[in-house]
Design a protein around this motif. Structure first.
Motif, mmCIF file in Angstrom:
data_model
loop_
_atom_site.group_PDB
_atom_site.id
_atom_site.type_symbol
_atom_site.label_atom_id
_atom_site.label_comp_id
_atom_site.label_asym_id
_atom_site.label_seq_id
_atom_site.Cartn_x
_atom_site.Cartn_y
_atom_site.Cartn_z
ATOM 1 N N TYR A 1 38.420 74.848 41.064
ATOM 2 C CA TYR A 1 38.887 75.364 39.840
ATOM 3 C C TYR A 1 38.587 74.100 39.046
ATOM 4 O O TYR A 1 38.782 74.194 37.814
ATOM 5 C CB TYR A 1 39.859 76.143 39.733
ATOM 6 N N ASN A 2 38.810 72.860 39.464
ATOM 7 C CA ASN A 2 38.991 71.822 38.544
ATOM 8 C C ASN A 2 37.487 71.099 38.292
ATOM 9 O O ASN A 2 37.413 70.284 37.398
ATOM 10 C CB ASN A 2 39.725 70.664 39.403
ATOM 11 N N ARG A 3 36.431 71.640 38.813
ATOM 12 C CA ARG A 3 35.204 71.144 38.204
ATOM 13 C C ARG A 3 34.812 71.805 36.687
ATOM 14 O O ARG A 3 35.290 72.723 36.283
ATOM 15 C CB ARG A 3 34.225 71.910 39.308
ATOM 16 N N LYS A 4 34.231 71.112 36.286
ATOM 17 C CA LYS A 4 33.719 71.222 34.956
ATOM 18 C C LYS A 4 33.106 72.518 34.704
ATOM 19 O O LYS A 4 33.078 72.970 33.735
ATOM 20 C CB LYS A 4 32.792 70.053 34.142
ATOM 21 N N ASP A 5 32.316 72.828 35.538
ATOM 22 C CA ASP A 5 31.352 74.078 35.506
ATOM 23 C C ASP A 5 32.306 75.533 35.538
ATOM 24 O O ASP A 5 31.742 76.475 35.805
ATOM 25 C CB ASP A 5 30.181 74.107 36.452
ATOM 26 N N SER A 6 33.473 75.306 35.793
ATOM 27 C CA SER A 6 34.351 76.473 36.241
ATOM 28 C C SER A 6 34.922 76.991 35.092
ATOM 29 O O SER A 6 35.466 76.083 34.209
ATOM 30 C CB SER A 6 35.607 76.216 37.267
ATOM 31 N N ARG B 1 40.954 78.088 35.762
ATOM 32 C CA ARG B 1 41.733 77.093 36.447
ATOM 33 C C ARG B 1 42.983 77.745 37.213
ATOM 34 O O ARG B 1 43.378 78.712 36.836
ATOM 35 C CB ARG B 1 42.237 75.869 35.342
ATOM 36 N N ARG C 1 40.495 78.213 31.352
ATOM 37 C CA ARG C 1 40.646 76.718 30.850
ATOM 38 C C ARG C 1 40.345 76.747 29.375
ATOM 39 O O ARG C 1 39.961 77.417 28.522
ATOM 40 C CB ARG C 1 39.156 76.053 31.167
ATOM 41 N N GLU D 1 39.178 74.951 26.979
ATOM 42 C CA GLU D 1 38.095 74.665 26.138
ATOM 43 C C GLU D 1 37.423 75.856 25.900
ATOM 44 O O GLU D 1 36.365 75.785 25.055
ATOM 45 C CB GLU D 1 37.174 73.641 26.918
ATOM 46 N N TYR D 2 37.868 77.224 26.458
ATOM 47 C CA TYR D 2 37.169 78.369 26.484
ATOM 48 C C TYR D 2 37.949 79.202 25.452
ATOM 49 O O TYR D 2 37.492 80.318 25.337
ATOM 50 C CB TYR D 2 36.540 79.135 27.686
#
Length: 191
Positions: A46-51, A54, A67, A69-70
């Motif tokens: 879940y720490n990947r940018k495309d997830s 988190r 996340r 940012e969403y």
């Protein structure tokens, strides 16, 4: 291993709030070292940018969340008021209450010819009707009437603005009710 990770995801997704390490370990029936390995793998996933989600650790508990940012996109949906979906049964029940208020559940059932617990409960939940006291009769049944929310939803200032039901429509409704009762009785006799 993947199945245990999927179990953690399913639990955290379903709960919608934090779940303690102890509860997760009990549900998965795994020792602490394996549990921390599984959590570490999920954190990496879940720490990947495309997830879009988190995995949070909150004082020995874990939770899935959006996340940051969403948040802007999420707020656009979350803040939209949900309009109650009224079924035909709920509309019929609501109409009876609107035109006959204050009215008891027993009176509604006598008009409809069937039980009305569910539609009355849903209408209360949607704040379209409210309890308006009790009838001074045996059992002291609850009286129901419409709310301000009802007026807002139907775009009227008062119940006096509701359309009048003509005598021909009343006769049609009576005929429909009698047919429904007859059909229900026939079904009961067959069973």
């Amino acid at each position: 291993m993947k199945q245990k990770q999927a179990m953690i995801e399913a639990i955290l997704f379903s709960m919608g709030e934090s779940v303690s390490k102890k509860q997760l370990m009990t549900a998965l029936d795994v020792p602490e070292d394996l549990f921390f390995y599984l959590i570490d793998q999920l954190k990496r996933k879940y720490n990947r940018k495309d997830s879009g989600i988190r995995l949070l650790e909150l004082d020995g508990a874990y939770q899935l969340c959006t996340r940051p940012e969403y948040y802007d996109q999420l707020i656009k949906i979350v803040n939209q008021p949900k309009k109650p979906r009224l079924t035909d049964v709920m509309m019929e029940t609501l109409s009876i209450i609107a035109y006959k208020q204050p009215v008891t559940k027993q009176e509604i059932e006598a008009i409809r010819g069937v039980k009305c617990d569910h539609p009355v409960n849903k209408l209360l939940e949607y704040n379209l009707i409210r309890e308006a006291g009790r009838l001074d009769a045996v059992g002291r049944p609850i009286l129901f009437r419409t709310t301000e929310e009802f007026l807002r939803c139907f775009g009227v200032e008062s119940i006096k603005e509701l359309p009048e039901i003509g005598q021909d429509k009343v006769e049609d409704l009576k005929q429909e009710a009698q047919e429904e009762i007859k059909y229900a009785l026939e079904e009961l006799e067959q069973n």
